[in-house]
Design an enzyme around this catalytic site. Structure first.
Site, mmCIF file in Angstrom:
data_model
loop_
_atom_site.group_PDB
_atom_site.id
_atom_site.type_symbol
_atom_site.label_atom_id
_atom_site.label_comp_id
_atom_site.label_asym_id
_atom_site.label_seq_id
_atom_site.Cartn_x
_atom_site.Cartn_y
_atom_site.Cartn_z
ATOM 1 N N SER A 125 -19.329 38.315 -42.255
ATOM 2 C CA SER A 125 -19.115 37.312 -43.399
ATOM 3 C C SER A 125 -20.136 36.400 -43.553
ATOM 4 O O SER A 125 -19.980 35.209 -44.259
ATOM 5 C CB SER A 125 -17.948 36.461 -43.097
ATOM 6 O OG SER A 125 -17.900 35.648 -41.826
ATOM 7 N N GLY A 162 -2.147 33.295 -34.405
ATOM 8 C CA GLY A 162 -2.909 31.979 -34.552
ATOM 9 C C GLY A 162 -3.515 31.600 -33.332
ATOM 10 O O GLY A 162 -3.506 32.099 -32.377
ATOM 11 N N GLY A 215 1.716 26.249 -31.959
ATOM 12 C CA GLY A 215 2.908 26.268 -32.010
ATOM 13 C C GLY A 215 3.583 27.468 -31.932
ATOM 14 O O GLY A 215 4.710 27.466 -32.543
ATOM 15 N N LYS A 216 2.947 28.739 -31.692
ATOM 16 C CA LYS A 216 3.837 29.887 -31.707
ATOM 17 C C LYS A 216 5.075 29.918 -30.780
ATOM 18 O O LYS A 216 6.091 30.454 -31.314
ATOM 19 C CB LYS A 216 2.485 31.214 -31.470
ATOM 20 C CG LYS A 216 1.622 30.926 -32.445
ATOM 21 C CD LYS A 216 0.463 32.326 -32.032
ATOM 22 C CE LYS A 216 -0.101 31.892 -30.661
ATOM 23 N NZ LYS A 216 -1.171 30.808 -30.669
ATOM 24 N N THR A 217 4.721 29.707 -29.562
ATOM 25 C CA THR A 217 5.991 29.797 -28.467
ATOM 26 C C THR A 217 7.063 28.828 -28.837
ATOM 27 O O THR A 217 8.219 29.204 -28.675
ATOM 28 C CB THR A 217 5.197 29.538 -27.155
ATOM 29 O OG1 THR A 217 4.022 30.322 -26.634
ATOM 30 C CG2 THR A 217 6.321 29.918 -25.998
ATOM 31 N N PRO A 272 -4.791 29.115 -30.343
ATOM 32 C CA PRO A 272 -3.976 28.700 -29.247
ATOM 33 C C PRO A 272 -3.709 27.114 -29.635
ATOM 34 O O PRO A 272 -4.102 26.421 -30.425
ATOM 35 C CB PRO A 272 -5.114 28.352 -28.167
ATOM 36 C CG PRO A 272 -6.057 29.383 -28.400
ATOM 37 C CD PRO A 272 -6.426 29.704 -29.857
ATOM 38 N N GLY A 273 -2.360 26.780 -29.380
ATOM 39 C CA GLY A 273 -1.971 25.432 -29.369
ATOM 40 C C GLY A 273 -1.466 25.067 -31.033
ATOM 41 O O GLY A 273 -1.322 23.900 -31.328
ATOM 42 N N LYS A 280 -11.363 28.937 -43.049
ATOM 43 C CA LYS A 280 -12.748 28.518 -43.388
ATOM 44 C C LYS A 280 -12.746 27.406 -44.494
ATOM 45 O O LYS A 280 -13.599 26.463 -44.508
ATOM 46 C CB LYS A 280 -13.362 29.675 -44.084
ATOM 47 C CG LYS A 280 -13.677 30.905 -43.341
ATOM 48 C CD LYS A 280 -14.342 32.204 -43.894
ATOM 49 C CE LYS A 280 -14.682 33.102 -42.773
ATOM 50 N NZ LYS A 280 -15.172 34.382 -43.400
#
Length: 458
Positions: A368, A47, A52-54, A49-50, A411
């Protein structure tokens, strides 16, 4: 600790939204409970940055009661950092996984491999290939570290990898991971995250209380709309911290209580970075939807006729190779099917057309925009503007087929952000749209197109 109810409650407390991610983690634990097994697995959180993955990785370890070890593989160029150096070398060290076990002292920790899409490559080796043995459930039962020269069992480790995009991850490595996508947050989600997580955390960190600094909901909405429109919440946290810093100076200057509302927000943050986006409308102007690594975005595509002395076609807007090809396909499709749209086939014989994608300094690429470009050209040739406020996405072929595209969630979020409630998507993306949460689909009119004629008649 594998109590599913407590696990879900803990994940909900740590993170707002992300229901599909939480559901997948609950499924993972449910299978472990049924098997009475402390085994591992490989999850890849993808996803912008920012998002919340970590922190999700930290939360998973905390709620499951497992030890946690994190190391970033971004920029790692030497495979010995994974597999260890042979002891014959000066300065030889064991690999990161042995170091992780040494620190956590259990065989079933949660190990996070951060930034796995930014692995480097050099003449010293290819660490991405070295990770194959670590992340393959068939091989990692007897992983061999070159320094220890003893077989180790990694099968009970839960590996959590994080990445911004999947493009740079080698196929064989990606194949071994289960991907979970984290899309950007919409404004309503950001508001809840700021109220319940970011703002209380910042006040606690700076030894302040809500009694001394009061931030109204109206001001919070203005911060989100005017200063922090990115997909994640990192920029939003920076802006809130900026408010706290300026408020701290005023408190030390003698003010007893500070209230921040929509009226005095500019005293703390200055003028907004973003103005309310107005989608352009007119003859030859169509709104497209684009995916970027920072989330979704709307893209106005403009077409104009420069002169009528010779036939020609010109493209501007810093377009990548794929997007240039999309434009050429759109032009060829329109040129060869003018009669189908009740236009004179000779109309293009002496028309020089110019297609432009605004914000020329920003590089744009991706498959796209074919449908949007064809619609802009037709709008120009028919001298009619698109009848309603509508956004579209989809790739076009020379025979008029509308092909599937990715990033549907991002999108749709981008369309909602600028107030567009009608969207045209490829028929092949119906499944992606059906899987979206109800709050994203609410109030949205969606048309699915398999052929370009479906787009035209919509």
């Amino acid at each position: 600790q594998l109590d599913l109810k407590l696990l879900r409650e803990g994940l909900d407390k740590d993170h707002y939204g992300l229901d599909d991610v939480k559901e997948r983690i609950s499924e993972f634990c449910a299978v472990r409970l049924l098997k009475n097994d402390q085994g591992g697995g490989i999850i890849c959180l993808v996803g912008p940055p920012g998002t919340g993955k970590t922190s999700i990785g930290v939360s998973i370890a905390k709620q499951m009661g497992r030890k946690f070890f994190r190391f970033s593989v971004g920029g790692m160029r030497d495979e010995a950092e994974i597999k260890g150096h042979r002891r014959t070398y000066v300065g030889a060290m064991p690999g990161k996984l042995v170091q992780a076990f040494k620190e956590v002292e259990v065989e079933n920790p949660v190990i996070m491999l951060d930034e796995i899409d930014k692995l480097g490559q050099s003449f010293q080796g290819d660490p991405a290939s070295a990770l194959l043995e670590v992340l393959d459930p068939e091989q990692n039962v007897d992983f061999l570290d070159h320094y220890l020269d003893v077989r180790m069992d990694l099968s009970k480790v839960l590996f959590v990898c994080t990445a911004n995009t999947l493009d740079s991850i080698p196929g064989p490595l990606l194949d071994r991971m289960e991907q979970i996508r984290l899309s950007g947050y919409i404004a309503e989600e950001k508001l809840q995250i700021a109220k319940h997580h970011l703002w209380p955390k910042l006040l606690k960190r700076d030894n302040l209380s809500k009694r001394r600094i009061n931030l109204s909901d109206a001001a919070l909405k203005q911060v989100i709309d005017g200063y922090a429109r990115e997909a994640g919440v990192r920029q939003l946290e920076k802006q809130l911290h900026r408010i706290v810093r300026k408020a701290a100076v005023k408190l030390l200057a003698g003010e007893k209580k500070i209230s921040i509302s929509g009226k005095n927000l500019t005293d703390f943050l200055g003028q907004p970075y973003f103005q309310t986006e107005k989608t352009q409308r007119g003859v030859g102007v169509v709104t497209g939807l684009a995916w970027t690594s920072m989330g979704g975005a709307t893209l106005s595509i403009e077409a104009n006729q420069v002169h009528s002395k010779q036939r020609g076609f010109k493209l501007t807007g810093q377009l990548g190779d794929v997007m240039k090809e999309s434009a050429e396909i759109a032009y060829s499709y329109v040129a060869s099917n003018l009669a189908q749209f009740s236009l004179d086939p000779a109309q293009l014989d002496e028309a020089f057309l110019h297609l432009h994608v605004p914000e020329g300094a920003t590089p744009k690429d991706g498959p796209s925009a074919g449908v949007t470009m064809a619609t802009a050209l037709l709008s120009l040739l028919m001298k009619k503007r698109v009848p309603r406020k509508v956004a579209m996405t989809g790739e076009l072929t020379l025979t008029g087929q509308v092909l599937a595209v990715g990033g549907i969630r991002e999108k749709v979020i981008a369309a909602r952000r600028v107030g567009i409630k009608e969207v045209i998507l490829p028929e092949a993306c119906r499944r992606d749209f059906d899987e979206l949460p109800d709050y994203l689909k609410q109030g949205l009119t969606v048309h699915f197109a398999g052929q370009y004629s479906d787009v035209f008649h919509t």
